[in-house]
Design an enzyme around this catalytic site. Structure first.
Site, PDB file in Angstrom:
ATOM      1  N   LYS A   1       6.597  -2.777   4.210  1.00 17.01           N
ATOM      2  CA  LYS A   1       5.365  -2.432   3.499  1.00 17.01           C
ATOM      3  C   LYS A   1       5.710  -1.852   2.137  1.00 17.01           C
ATOM      4  O   LYS A   1       6.786  -1.284   1.927  1.00 17.01           O
ATOM      5  CB  LYS A   1       4.509  -1.439   4.300  1.00 17.01           C
ATOM      6  CG  LYS A   1       5.066  -0.008   4.385  1.00 17.01           C
ATOM      7  CD  LYS A   1       4.636   0.892   3.244  1.00 17.01           C
ATOM      8  CE  LYS A   1       5.404   2.217   3.276  1.00 17.01           C
ATOM      9  NZ  LYS A   1       5.221   3.037   2.080  1.00 17.01           N
TER      10      LYS A   1
ATOM     11  N   ASP B   1       3.567   6.024   9.466  1.00 16.33           N
ATOM     12  CA  ASP B   1       3.434   4.641   8.999  1.00 16.33           C
ATOM     13  C   ASP B   1       3.328   3.628  10.134  1.00 16.33           C
ATOM     14  O   ASP B   1       2.971   2.469   9.894  1.00 16.33           O
ATOM     15  CB  ASP B   1       4.639   4.251   8.122  1.00 16.33           C
ATOM     16  CG  ASP B   1       4.523   4.763   6.692  1.00 16.33           C
ATOM     17  OD1 ASP B   1       3.402   5.070   6.261  1.00 16.33           O
ATOM     18  OD2 ASP B   1       5.558   4.839   6.015  1.00 16.33           O
TER      19      ASP B   1
END
Length: 289
Positions: free
Chosen positions: A10, A137
């Site tokens: 990401k 996350d």
């Protein structure tokens, strides 16, 4: 049974620190995007008890300190299923300590694999609830795509997809400690903040340049004070006609967005000549669980 899945990195298109919580964590507001750089996770059930893990990155732990093993333990605890033997192979391509959620996306991949392997049919929301104790996350990495992340990162709102583009990542030859960066940020003293609302509007309109010129990360000045190389990489991307450039997460990886293939290839060549961990990528859509 044997399953193999990708675990995508990401990036942050923006990162804002809203305030500091009583538990010591910070409330954040971030626009996140998965990219085509990925690790590969292969899991196979075995007759032998316990989890046996192998990883091509020899410096990483292959016991309970690895988030992949922690995710397996979390799955069996949450589901109530008696743990079976697992043979786990992790092929790492995502740099570590890079602001790219490498460990988090591997953990999320393990939860997706076990959900399929044991036919538990957990929804994405259930997997995100399972994932949260593993790290801030990990819930985002369950599906990825383009999302607004709030709270400590667990409050997720799907967004219109980032328009097709080329994404250049460049990580200098050092890592950055996320806790160390956050320990040095004072949210009350932040002067410049990302135009998050403007990014959301640009995404809705499919306006890549509008997203790129609004990218900003309030954490970036912290590691840049110790490592001015971060700022230099950003400047080099912009000199090569990136539409915008920003540090991802707590760093040190720098992201550049390009709408021109030739410019992207030129920037890649310039930076790859100096930095091994340089990647030319594309945005990835949201995954199914």
């Amino acid at each position: 049974m044997r399953l193999t899945v990708p675990a995508y990195a990401k990036i942050n298109l923006s990162l804002d620190v809203v305030n500091r919580r009583e538990d010591g964590y910070h409330n954040l507001r971030m626009v996140m995007q998965t990219v085509s750089l990925n690790d590969t996770l292969t899991v196979e059930t075995t007759d032998a008890p316990g989890f046996v893990m192998r990883c091509n990155a020899g410096h990483l732990p292959v016991d309970g300190k690895n988030l992949v093993i922690a995710a397996a333990n979390r799955f069996f605890e949450y589901s109530g299923i008696t743990p079976c033997g697992l043979s786990i192979d992790l092929e790492k391509r995502i740099p570590v300590a890079a602001g790219l959620a490498g460990g988090s996306t591997d953990a999320a991949a393990m939860l997706r694999v076990l959900n399929r392997m044991f036919k538990t049919n957990y929804t994405a929301d259930e997997l995100r609830a399972m994932a949260l104790p593993l790290g801030a996350d990990v819930p985002y990495c369950i599906e990825g795509g383009t999302s607004l992340a709030e709270g400590i990162g667990e409050i997720l709102t799907p967004l219109s997809s980032l328009p097709e583009c080329r994404i250049l990542l460049c990580k200098p030859a050092f890592g950055v400690s996320t806790p160390a960066v956050f320990s040095r940020i004072n949210w009350r003293e932040i002067v410049y903040r990302p135009d998050t609302a403007g990014i959301l509007t640009s995404l809705e309109k499919g306006h890549l340049a509008g997203v790129a010129r609004r990218m900003y990360n309030v954490l970036e000045p912290v590691p840049t004070r110790d490592h001015p190389e971060i700022g230099e990489i950003r400047r080099r991307m912009l000199d090569c006609d990136a539409l915008g450039s920003v540090m991802s997460g707590s760093g040190p990886t720098v992201v550049g967005l390009f709408d021109d293939e030739d410019a992207a290839q030129r920037a890649y060549s310039v930076l790859r000549a100096q930095y091994h961990d340089t990647f030319l990528l594309r945005p990835m859509p949201r995954q199914t669980v």
